[in-house]
Design an enzyme around this catalytic site. Structure first.
Site, mmCIF file in Angstrom:
data_model
loop_
_atom_site.group_PDB
_atom_site.id
_atom_site.type_symbol
_atom_site.label_atom_id
_atom_site.label_comp_id
_atom_site.label_asym_id
_atom_site.label_seq_id
_atom_site.Cartn_x
_atom_site.Cartn_y
_atom_site.Cartn_z
ATOM 1 N N ARG A 177 0.810 -1.219 0.000
ATOM 2 C CA ARG A 177 0.000 0.000 0.000
ATOM 3 C C ARG A 177 0.846 1.273 0.000
ATOM 4 N NH1 ARG A 177 -5.294 -1.541 1.395
ATOM 5 N NH2 ARG A 177 -5.205 -3.499 2.520
ATOM 6 N N ARG A 181 1.321 10.001 -4.434
ATOM 7 C CA ARG A 181 0.404 11.138 -4.558
ATOM 8 C C ARG A 181 0.788 12.028 -5.721
ATOM 9 N NH1 ARG A 181 0.763 13.303 1.361
ATOM 10 N NH2 ARG A 181 -0.304 11.643 2.481
ATOM 11 N N ARG A 256 10.711 -7.151 16.724
ATOM 12 C CA ARG A 256 11.729 -6.389 15.997
ATOM 13 C C ARG A 256 12.028 -5.195 16.888
ATOM 14 N NH1 ARG A 256 11.794 -2.535 12.118
ATOM 15 N NH2 ARG A 256 9.572 -2.289 11.956
ATOM 16 N N ARG A 287 17.187 6.369 10.481
ATOM 17 C CA ARG A 287 16.629 7.726 10.555
ATOM 18 C C ARG A 287 17.411 8.555 11.553
ATOM 19 N NH1 ARG A 287 10.254 7.235 11.654
ATOM 20 N NH2 ARG A 287 10.921 6.328 13.621
ATOM 21 N N GLU A 312 18.660 6.342 14.715
ATOM 22 C CA GLU A 312 17.846 5.156 14.989
ATOM 23 C C GLU A 312 18.424 3.964 14.222
ATOM 24 O OE1 GLU A 312 13.622 6.041 14.882
ATOM 25 O OE2 GLU A 312 13.246 4.023 14.132
ATOM 26 N N TYR A 360 0.658 -4.577 16.675
ATOM 27 C CA TYR A 360 1.122 -3.198 16.561
ATOM 28 C C TYR A 360 -0.071 -2.258 16.608
ATOM 29 C CZ TYR A 360 3.055 1.188 15.357
ATOM 30 O OH TYR A 360 3.396 2.514 15.431
ATOM 31 N N ASP A 362 -1.001 1.917 16.724
ATOM 32 C CA ASP A 362 -0.679 3.324 16.857
ATOM 33 C C ASP A 362 -1.396 3.840 18.103
ATOM 34 O OD1 ASP A 362 1.134 4.107 14.909
ATOM 35 O OD2 ASP A 362 -0.394 4.252 13.343
HETATM 36 P P1 FAD Z 1 3.647 0.483 26.251
HETATM 37 O O1 FAD Z 1 3.798 1.925 25.996
HETATM 38 O O2 FAD Z 1 4.770 -0.404 25.875
HETATM 39 O O3 FAD Z 1 3.370 0.280 27.808
HETATM 40 C C1 FAD Z 1 3.485 -0.961 28.484
HETATM 41 C C2 FAD Z 1 4.092 -0.705 29.838
HETATM 42 O O4 FAD Z 1 3.993 -1.902 30.631
HETATM 43 C C3 FAD Z 1 5.580 -0.348 29.806
HETATM 44 O O5 FAD Z 1 5.786 0.890 30.456
HETATM 45 C C4 FAD Z 1 6.250 -1.505 30.537
HETATM 46 O O6 FAD Z 1 7.372 -1.086 31.306
HETATM 47 C C5 FAD Z 1 5.128 -1.975 31.442
HETATM 48 N N1 FAD Z 1 5.297 -3.371 31.902
HETATM 49 C C6 FAD Z 1 5.445 -4.466 31.126
HETATM 50 N N2 FAD Z 1 5.578 -5.567 31.897
HETATM 51 C C7 FAD Z 1 5.507 -5.160 33.187
HETATM 52 C C8 FAD Z 1 5.592 -5.833 34.450
HETATM 53 N N3 FAD Z 1 5.804 -7.152 34.532
HETATM 54 N N4 FAD Z 1 5.469 -5.100 35.577
HETATM 55 C C9 FAD Z 1 5.283 -3.779 35.524
HETATM 56 N N5 FAD Z 1 5.202 -3.078 34.340
HETATM 57 C C10 FAD Z 1 5.310 -3.764 33.202
HETATM 58 N N6 FAD Z 1 2.110 5.429 17.524
HETATM 59 C C11 FAD Z 1 1.603 6.517 16.910
HETATM 60 O O7 FAD Z 1 0.395 6.745 16.945
HETATM 61 N N7 FAD Z 1 2.439 7.401 16.271
HETATM 62 C C12 FAD Z 1 3.789 7.231 16.199
HETATM 63 O O8 FAD Z 1 4.502 8.049 15.621
HETATM 64 C C13 FAD Z 1 4.335 6.066 16.843
HETATM 65 N N8 FAD Z 1 5.665 5.842 16.802
HETATM 66 C C14 FAD Z 1 6.168 4.719 17.378
HETATM 67 C C15 FAD Z 1 7.544 4.500 17.297
HETATM 68 C C16 FAD Z 1 8.080 3.355 17.848
HETATM 69 C C17 FAD Z 1 9.569 3.114 17.765
HETATM 70 C C18 FAD Z 1 7.215 2.402 18.478
HETATM 71 C C19 FAD Z 1 7.770 1.117 19.039
HETATM 72 C C20 FAD Z 1 5.864 2.640 18.575
HETATM 73 C C21 FAD Z 1 5.314 3.790 18.023
HETATM 74 N N9 FAD Z 1 3.964 4.066 18.118
HETATM 75 C C22 FAD Z 1 3.444 5.178 17.508
HETATM 76 C C23 FAD Z 1 3.046 3.169 18.855
HETATM 77 C C24 FAD Z 1 2.879 3.547 20.357
HETATM 78 O O9 FAD Z 1 4.142 3.483 20.993
HETATM 79 C C25 FAD Z 1 1.890 2.574 21.025
HETATM 80 O O10 FAD Z 1 0.621 2.776 20.461
HETATM 81 C C26 FAD Z 1 1.765 2.724 22.536
HETATM 82 O O11 FAD Z 1 3.006 2.773 23.164
HETATM 83 C C27 FAD Z 1 0.971 1.564 23.101
HETATM 84 O O12 FAD Z 1 0.864 1.687 24.489
HETATM 85 P P2 FAD Z 1 0.831 0.402 25.422
HETATM 86 O O13 FAD Z 1 0.321 0.885 26.746
HETATM 87 O O14 FAD Z 1 0.129 -0.712 24.771
HETATM 88 O O15 FAD Z 1 2.348 -0.094 25.534
HETATM 89 N N1 UDP Z 2 10.037 2.780 3.538
HETATM 90 C C1 UDP Z 2 11.019 2.983 2.599
HETATM 91 N N2 UDP Z 2 11.683 4.177 2.575
HETATM 92 C C2 UDP Z 2 11.411 5.187 3.448
HETATM 93 C C3 UDP Z 2 10.390 4.976 4.408
HETATM 94 C C4 UDP Z 2 9.723 3.750 4.434
HETATM 95 O O1 UDP Z 2 11.302 2.097 1.808
HETATM 96 O O2 UDP Z 2 12.064 6.255 3.390
HETATM 97 C C5 UDP Z 2 9.349 1.459 3.550
HETATM 98 C C6 UDP Z 2 10.019 0.464 4.509
HETATM 99 O O3 UDP Z 2 9.970 -0.826 3.892
HETATM 100 C C7 UDP Z 2 9.144 0.462 5.739
HETATM 101 C C8 UDP Z 2 7.760 0.771 5.162
HETATM 102 O O4 UDP Z 2 8.010 1.622 4.025
HETATM 103 O O5 UDP Z 2 9.148 -0.783 6.385
HETATM 104 C C9 UDP Z 2 6.856 1.493 6.177
HETATM 105 O O6 UDP Z 2 7.548 2.628 6.664
HETATM 106 P P1 UDP Z 2 6.978 3.591 7.802
HETATM 107 O O7 UDP Z 2 8.016 4.627 8.096
HETATM 108 O O8 UDP Z 2 5.642 4.056 7.393
HETATM 109 O O9 UDP Z 2 6.742 2.647 9.049
HETATM 110 P P2 UDP Z 2 7.679 2.026 10.160
HETATM 111 O O10 UDP Z 2 7.669 0.553 9.900
HETATM 112 O O11 UDP Z 2 9.058 2.635 10.047
HETATM 113 O O12 UDP Z 2 7.002 2.448 11.422
#
Ligand code: FAD
Ligand code: UDP
Length: 379
Positions: A177, A181, A256, A287, A312, A360, A362
């Protein structure tokens, strides 16, 4: 009488939002987290007066007005709009793939018709090279969607760095997907609303947990007081890894993960944008994030004389690392399903969030889920 209605394991967005609504409904809650801070992956650390997204860049985006109004009722969100830039051997391109990208890629492309012509020629070439059959891997799929120039400069090596394997060895669906644009629009998301909380994500978490009992540095599995948690609370809300809850009895789920190298630069503006993707193998990182640009706009960038940068890196997950993204391949999905069946049979435990559901999410869908769940629980 038990001490709490709810014991909530994990103070990430799921646990904190659940606690907010439970508290509002007059329920008593204790939120614990094994980290030294609240907020899970949304947590920001203050470095040089800049909110540094410690667990990776977070941009809130949604088209759901109820979700947007709710988070803004806790803390106002700013006007940040995600417009990443790609750097390929020093050449800069706007993302996502749009008319700006195409004009930067090809000198003779000026209009949508020019871009469509160029891309469709390259797509046809790619399709012919596989004899018109369905693409069988990510490389074939991407070439058939956007052609060789965009694939070579903006997809191939970035994807290989991110996933740690050759594009020919990755499944086609990852890239099915890709947005293309035919307008000059660098906004990465199609959602109606996006932004970052004014003052940072910690404000959102503080607002959600206002009035709720919390305890950090407290691991549910390691503190003796929780061995018989049913003696202290009616219901457990568990947001930690589901395989850990069951003592890994069927085996460990894979994740991952990413690591960050963060440093302070003694200049006010390092790369002029919050997110720059490095799309060649020349740099080992995927990044570079410049955190101040999430919250400081225009001349305000220069009010703060320093800046904080995070590189990153995508790395293979090992058990002692932070789990970030679920690996939804056949093996792991089947394992997660076995754990899900166990969790469905629990009476007094609610499993929620990215770790407990091995899914996963957001941020906005997490809020949506909790809004739905709590509206039924606390009618
Ligand atoms: P978490 O935030 O992981 O919270 C779980 C908590 O449980 C942690 O603090 C952990 O320490 C605690 N825990 C686990 N086990 C135990 C235990 N045994 N005892 C006590 N505590 C415990 N979403 C977006 O909308 N926009 C973005 O740009 C975006 N960027 C992201 C970038 C990255 C690199 C990642 C990984 C995620 C991203 N997300 C983004 C997704 C977002 O992080 C999640 O939607 C959100 O964190 C989910 O919240 P959660 O409460 O499920 O998990
Ligand atoms: N991607 C790419 N080039 C870029 C950004 C993204 O090829 O500059 C591809 C890459 O395969 C990645 C996917 O698009 O896994 C989704 O990227 P995005 O940044 O939306 O999500 P991420 O998995 O990093 O949260």
């Amino acid at each position: 009488m038990k001490a709490f209605d709810y014991l909530i394991v994990g103070s990430g967005l799921f646990g904190s939002t659940f606690a907010h609504f439970a508290h509002k409904a007059g329920k008593s809650c204790l939120v614990i987290d094994r980290r030294s801070h609240l907020g899970g992956n949304l947590y920001c650390e203050d470095i040089e007066g800049i909110n540094v997204h410690k667990y990776g860049a977070h941009i809130f985006h949604t088209s759901n007005k109820d979700v947007w109004d709710f988070v803004n009722s806790i803390v106002p969100f700013n006007r940040y709009t995600n417009c990443p830039v790609a750097n390929y051997h020093g050449e800069l391109y706007n993302l996502p793939f749009n008319m700006n990208t195409f004009c930067q890629m090809w000198d003779d492309v000026k209009t949508p018709a020019d871009a469509e012509k160029r891309i469709s020629e390259q797509k046809a070439e790619a399709l012919a090279s596989i004899g018109g059959r369905e693409p069988r891997n990510l490389e074939e799929q991407a070439l058939c969607l956007v052609g060789k120039d965009i694939f070579t400069k903006l997809i191939k090596e970035y994807t290989e760095k991110q996933w740690g394997r050759d594009c020919k060895d990755l499944p086609a669906f990852i890239i099915k997907r890709l947005p293309v644009r035919m307008v000059f629009d660098n906004n990465y998301f199609n959602d109606l609303y996006q932004g970052v909380p004014v003052g940072g994500y910690n404000r959102l978490i503080e607002g959600l947990l206002d009035g709720v009992d919390t305890k950090v540095n407290c691991d549910f599995f390691k503190e003796p007081e929780f061995r018989d948690w049913r003696a202290m609370a009616d219901t457990l809300v568990y947001t930690g890894p589901v395989d850990e809850f069951y003592g890994y009895r069927y085996g460990r789920l894979d994740w991952r993960t990413v690591t960050f190298k963060t440093r302070v630069e003694d200049i006010p503006n390092y790369q002029g944008n919050a997110v720059v993707n490095y799309t060649s193998h020349q740099e080992p990182y995927t990044r570079v994030i410049e955190h101040k640009h999430f919250e400081m706009f225009g001349p305000a960038v220069y009010d703060c004389p320093k800046t904080v940068i995070s590189e990153e890196y995508s790395v293979e997950y090992k058990p002692e690392m932070e789990p970030y993204y679920p690996v939804n391949d056949v093996k792991n999905d089947a394992l997660a399903e076995k754990y899900r069946q166990l969790s469905l049979a629990e009476k007094d435990v609610i499993f929620g969030g990215r770790l407990a559901e091995y899914k996963y999410y957001d941020m906005a869908p997490v809020i949506e889920k909790v809004l739905d769940l709590t509206s039924k629980l606390f009618k």
